[in-house]
Design an enzyme around this catalytic site. Structure first.
Site, PDB file in Angstrom:
ATOM      1  N   ASP A  89      32.232  45.308  44.402  1.00  0.00           N
ATOM      2  CA  ASP A  89      32.110  45.177  42.961  1.00  0.00           C
ATOM      3  C   ASP A  89      30.758  44.492  42.675  1.00  0.00           C
ATOM      4  OD1 ASP A  89      32.636  45.130  40.220  1.00  0.00           O
ATOM      5  OD2 ASP A  89      34.767  44.707  40.548  1.00  0.00           O
ATOM      6  N   GLU A 295      38.425  42.719  31.286  1.00  0.00           N
ATOM      7  CA  GLU A 295      38.393  41.704  32.343  1.00  0.00           C
ATOM      8  C   GLU A 295      38.874  40.334  31.844  1.00  0.00           C
ATOM      9  OE1 GLU A 295      34.987  42.018  35.019  1.00  0.00           O
ATOM     10  OE2 GLU A 295      34.152  43.502  33.663  1.00  0.00           O
TER      11      GLU A 295
END
Ligand code: NAG
Ligand code: NAG
Ligand code: NAG
Length: 407
Positions: A89, A295
């Site tokens: 990521d 998120e």
């Protein structure tokens, strides 16, 4: 012209099971739980030929996934025989240490050593290249590890046809957002909605709604709001409420173009009870839900519908037959209001094509969707999965009522 797409499965693995649902936090579960709850989606995507797997920021029992040799190399690559490449990521290896990046050479060693093949380094790429080159030259990272990464990345590129046609084909850019594309999105909306209640009793279903009526009420913060309908990761990172950023059809405008021309549609985002009482409505459609988020900004320990959503449900449903359409990225607390509703639809984040919502509300198509998650009663039940001793959901995993399309 290549029509191939390299798909990415993420975030490997257990990112949906973190402590208190905190983004990128720690997933505390034994191996059996990890394998039975969090791993099956990876089996399916690998069998179907997914090209890449992205590692999760989260940890498993305290160990950062970006440094987990067992799950990346021993399990994903060697046991499952995943043949694509493993990617980090954004600045994922930095987060192997706390604070992030405090020992970057260690992050490089631990991440590449765990089996990561491609590293997402948005800024400090010269430092990354220097550290990695140094570690290979000094046998800290074996050359066989580099060969494995290069082999996997090249294999995906060859399969994609990138050595014949290295660049994207811009001639198709004009197709984006075309009517044909929007029709596919609208179909996806119809098929993804889940009908969870239809009528105060099974013998008095409210849906499908009649197109021909005297006057109907549409209410709620999400009825005429494309940004709310789309959620996060839409145009901007966190998404934005409002109708300025995205072209599409709100649920309100979809309702207006679906009902009979003689049906009067009144829109009142947050009506008071005297207005609802005085309205003499045949029925109401209440569309409420969460604001856009992505998120960490979506972390939430109460999972309630933000105000004034619950108040609008109560005000409207107490005096008019109502269907409540919930716009949310996840199950929310609805048990306190479910009794007041005549019908309840989980619409998730339908995106730009609100017409797909009206298609099923008014019976041009039937409801077919099933819950992809368990719908809890109260947050103190969480985590709660099928098979748990305390499994007592409001709606079980896989539940969903159906309706027939009206001919
Ligand atoms: C970075 O980590 C490595 C490996 O654990 C260790 O040997 C080294 O001392 C660390 N460096 C710093 C500055 O903490
Ligand atoms: C949307 O655009 C209108 C008209 O240009 C403007 O008045 C309004 O402030 C904008 N809303 C948002 C949320 O940006
Ligand atoms: C629920 O949690 C969210 C996110 O932390 C917060 O913004 C909101 O105010 C909370 N709502 C209630 C009713 O506690």
């Amino acid at each position: 012209r290549s029509k191939k797409v390299a798909a990415c499965a993420k975030h490997y693995v257990g990112d949906g099971g973190t402590y208190m649902g905190i983004n990128a936090n720690n997933t505390i579960i034994d191996t059996h739980g990890l394998m039975s709850i969090h791993m099956p989606a990876y089996y399916n995507s690998i069998i179907r030929g997914v090209s890449t797997v992205m590692v999760s920021y989260s940890s498993w029992n305290g160990e950062k996934m970006h440094a987990n040799h067992f799950l990346i190399t021993d399990f994903l690559k060697n046991k499952l025989k995943f043949r694509g490449f493993v990617i980090t990521d954004y600045e994922g290896i930095d987060q192997i240490t706390s604070p992030p990046g405090v020992n970057y050479s260690y992050s490089v060693e631990a991440g590449i050593g765990a089996g990561i093949d491609m590293v997402m380094v948005p800024f400090a790429y010269t430092e990354f290249i220097d550290d990695l080159t140094y570690q290979v030259k000094n046998n800290i990272i074996p050359m066989s590890r580099i060969d494995d990464a290069v082999y996997r990345i090249l294999r995906v590129k060859f399969t994609m046809g990138l050595f014949e046609n290295p660049f994207a084909d811009p001639s198709l850019a004009g197709e984006l957002g075309s009517h044909e594309h929007r029709e596919v999105a609208r179909e996806a909306v119809r098929k993804s909605l889940v009908l969870l209640k239809n009528g105060k009793s099974a013998s008095t279903p409210l849906l499908p709604l009649p197109k021909k009526a005297g006057k109907i009420l549409v209410a709620g913060s999400h009825a005429d709001n494309l940004g709310n309908q789309c959620g996060g990761w839409t145009i901007t990172w966190q998404g934005e409420p409002g109708n300025n950023n995205t072209a599409g059809t709100t649920i309100l405008s979809a309702i207006k173009s679906t009902v009979d021309p003689g049906t009067k549609v009144v829109y009142d985002e947050d009506p008071d009870s005297s207005a609802v009482d005085a309205g003499e409505y045949d029925y109401a459609v209440v569309v409420v839900g969460e604001p856009p988020y992505a998120e960490t900004a979506g972390d939430n320990l109460n999972l309630t519908i933000p105000e004034p959503g619950p108040a609008v449900i109560q005000t409207v449903c107490e005096s008019v037959k109502c269907v409540v359409v919930l716009i949310s990225g996840r199950p929310l607390v609805v048990e306190p209001y479910i009794g007041a509703m005549d019908a309840f639809v989980a619409a998730w984040l339908p995106g730009s094509e609100g017409q797909g919502v009206a298609d099923v509300l008014f019976g041009d198509y039937g409801f077919t969707g099933k819950l992809p998650r368990t719908w809890f009663r109260s947050v103190d039940q969480l985590p709660m999965n099928v098979g748990d001793e305390h499994y007592d959901p409001l709606f079980p995993f896989g539940f969903g009522l159906t309706t027939e399309a009206r001919k």
